[in-house]
Design a protein around this motif. Structure first.
Motif, short mmCIF file in Angstrom:
data_model
loop_
_atom_site.label_atom_id
_atom_site.label_comp_id
_atom_site.label_asym_id
_atom_site.label_seq_id
_atom_site.Cartn_x
_atom_site.Cartn_y
_atom_site.Cartn_z
N ALA A 207 0.84 -1.21 0.00
CA ALA A 207 0.00 0.00 0.00
C ALA A 207 0.87 1.26 0.00
CB ALA A 207 -0.92 -0.01 1.21
N ILE A 208 1.93 1.25 0.79
CA ILE A 208 2.82 2.41 0.87
C ILE A 208 3.51 2.65 -0.47
CG2 ILE A 208 4.94 3.28 1.92
CD1 ILE A 208 4.06 1.81 4.50
N LEU A 209 3.99 1.59 -1.10
CA LEU A 209 4.67 1.75 -2.39
C LEU A 209 3.69 2.18 -3.48
CD1 LEU A 209 7.21 -1.21 -2.39
CD2 LEU A 209 7.58 1.17 -1.80
N THR A 210 2.43 1.76 -3.37
CA THR A 210 1.43 2.22 -4.33
C THR A 210 1.28 3.73 -4.27
OG1 THR A 210 0.21 0.13 -4.23
CG2 THR A 210 -1.01 2.08 -4.99
N ALA A 211 1.20 4.27 -3.05
CA ALA A 211 1.11 5.73 -2.89
C ALA A 211 2.38 6.41 -3.39
CB ALA A 211 0.86 6.08 -1.43
N LEU A 212 3.53 5.81 -3.08
CA LEU A 212 4.81 6.40 -3.44
C LEU A 212 5.01 6.43 -4.95
CD1 LEU A 212 7.45 7.50 -2.11
CD2 LEU A 212 8.33 5.16 -2.25
N ASP A 213 4.57 5.38 -5.64
CA ASP A 213 4.82 5.24 -7.07
C ASP A 213 3.72 5.80 -7.95
OD1 ASP A 213 7.18 3.95 -6.43
OD2 ASP A 213 6.33 1.93 -6.63
N LEU A 214 2.71 6.38 -7.34
CA LEU A 214 1.60 6.92 -8.12
C LEU A 214 2.11 8.01 -9.07
CD1 LEU A 214 -1.50 6.33 -8.00
CD2 LEU A 214 -1.71 8.45 -6.70
N PRO A 215 1.66 8.01 -10.33
CA PRO A 215 2.10 9.06 -11.26
C PRO A 215 1.80 10.46 -10.73
CG PRO A 215 1.01 7.29 -12.45
CD PRO A 215 0.81 7.01 -10.99
N ARG A 216 2.53 11.45 -11.24
CA ARG A 216 2.47 12.81 -10.70
C ARG A 216 1.12 13.49 -10.90
NH1 ARG A 216 5.88 14.50 -7.00
NH2 ARG A 216 4.81 16.46 -7.42
N ASP A 217 0.24 12.91 -11.73
CA ASP A 217 -1.06 13.56 -11.97
C ASP A 217 -2.06 13.23 -10.86
OD1 ASP A 217 -1.30 10.88 -12.68
OD2 ASP A 217 -2.83 11.30 -14.20
#
Length: 229
Positions: A207-217
């Motif tokens: 879950a943390i990496l999902t938030a971290l890797d989310l595209p900049r948009d």
């Protein structure tokens, strides 16, 4: 290659996140409470850098950093370390309150303050690993829950202050997670601990990496992770 400063990388959720980032080749800076712990972490994660500062003493973090090389670039600051000590309000002494507020709230605020210049340059990401106790307080959880409610307020304020400059801020609220901290909680509650009943730290790391890797948009402001069984 992204550069991450991580607290709490020695066990539980922090260890899971650190391992995943290390395996994919990111640049890691691991916060340790003392030189001995720093040496241990460097041995577990070859190539990682360490910084030494004790989250139990937020007044000395700035002094500690002034005696160590600091990163020129920082893409994320991951606040994962935390402590818990349960007890009814009628029994809790100031020392117990100070210990949890220092480690869980004041030190994350101070680390964020010190690292904001680098995070602003990189338009980086601050992730606060909070707790279900940061959303609802229960009997005998007052000091810990107060520290985590305060951590949510810190994140919410920081998000509004830094949004225009491109710094992203995420709060993650895990439910009970299988970890040494959870074993300690069960001991304090007088209950038998069965790790299989609770969230695997790897699931929270995902879950943390999902938030971290989310595209900049896009940006995940708040993310709750609950036990699925």
């Amino acid at each position: 290659m992204a550069t991450h400063l991580i607290t709490g990388s020695g066990s539980g959720i922090g260890a899971a996140v650190t391992r995943r980032l290390h395996e994919r080749g990111d640049d890691l800076i691991l916060l340790a409470r003392d030189a001995g712990r720093a040496k241990q972490l460097a041995g577990v994660y070859p190539g990682a850098r360490t910084l030494v500062a004790d989250l139990a003493d937020p007044d000395r973090i700035s002094w500690a950093f002034s005696h160590q090389p600091m990163p020129d670039r920082l893409d994320s600051l991951l606040h994962i370390a935390g402590i818990v000590d349960l007890g009814p309000v009628g029994d809790l002494r100031p020392k117990t309150w100070h210990q949890q507020l220092n480690a869980n709230l004041i030190s994350p605020a101070e680390l964020t303050r010190l690292m904001l210049p680098q995070l602003r340059v990189s338009q980086g990401h601050v992730i606060f690993v909070n707790s279900g106790a940061g959303l609802a307080a229960h009997a005998e959880w007052s000091a810990y829950a107060a520290s985590k409610h305060g951590l949510k307020a810190l994140a919410d304020s920081l998000r509004q202050e830094e949004h225009a400059g491109g710094v992203r801020v995420t709060s993650v609220f895990p439910g009970r997670t299988a970890s040494p901290m959870q074993a300690r909680v069960h001991s304090q509650e007088g209950k038998e601990y069965d790790a299989a009943r609770w969230i695997d730290p790897e699931s929270v790391a995902t879950a943390i990496l999902t938030a971290l890797d989310l595209p900049r948009d896009a940006e995940i402001d708040n993310l709750s992770v609950r036990p699925g069984r």
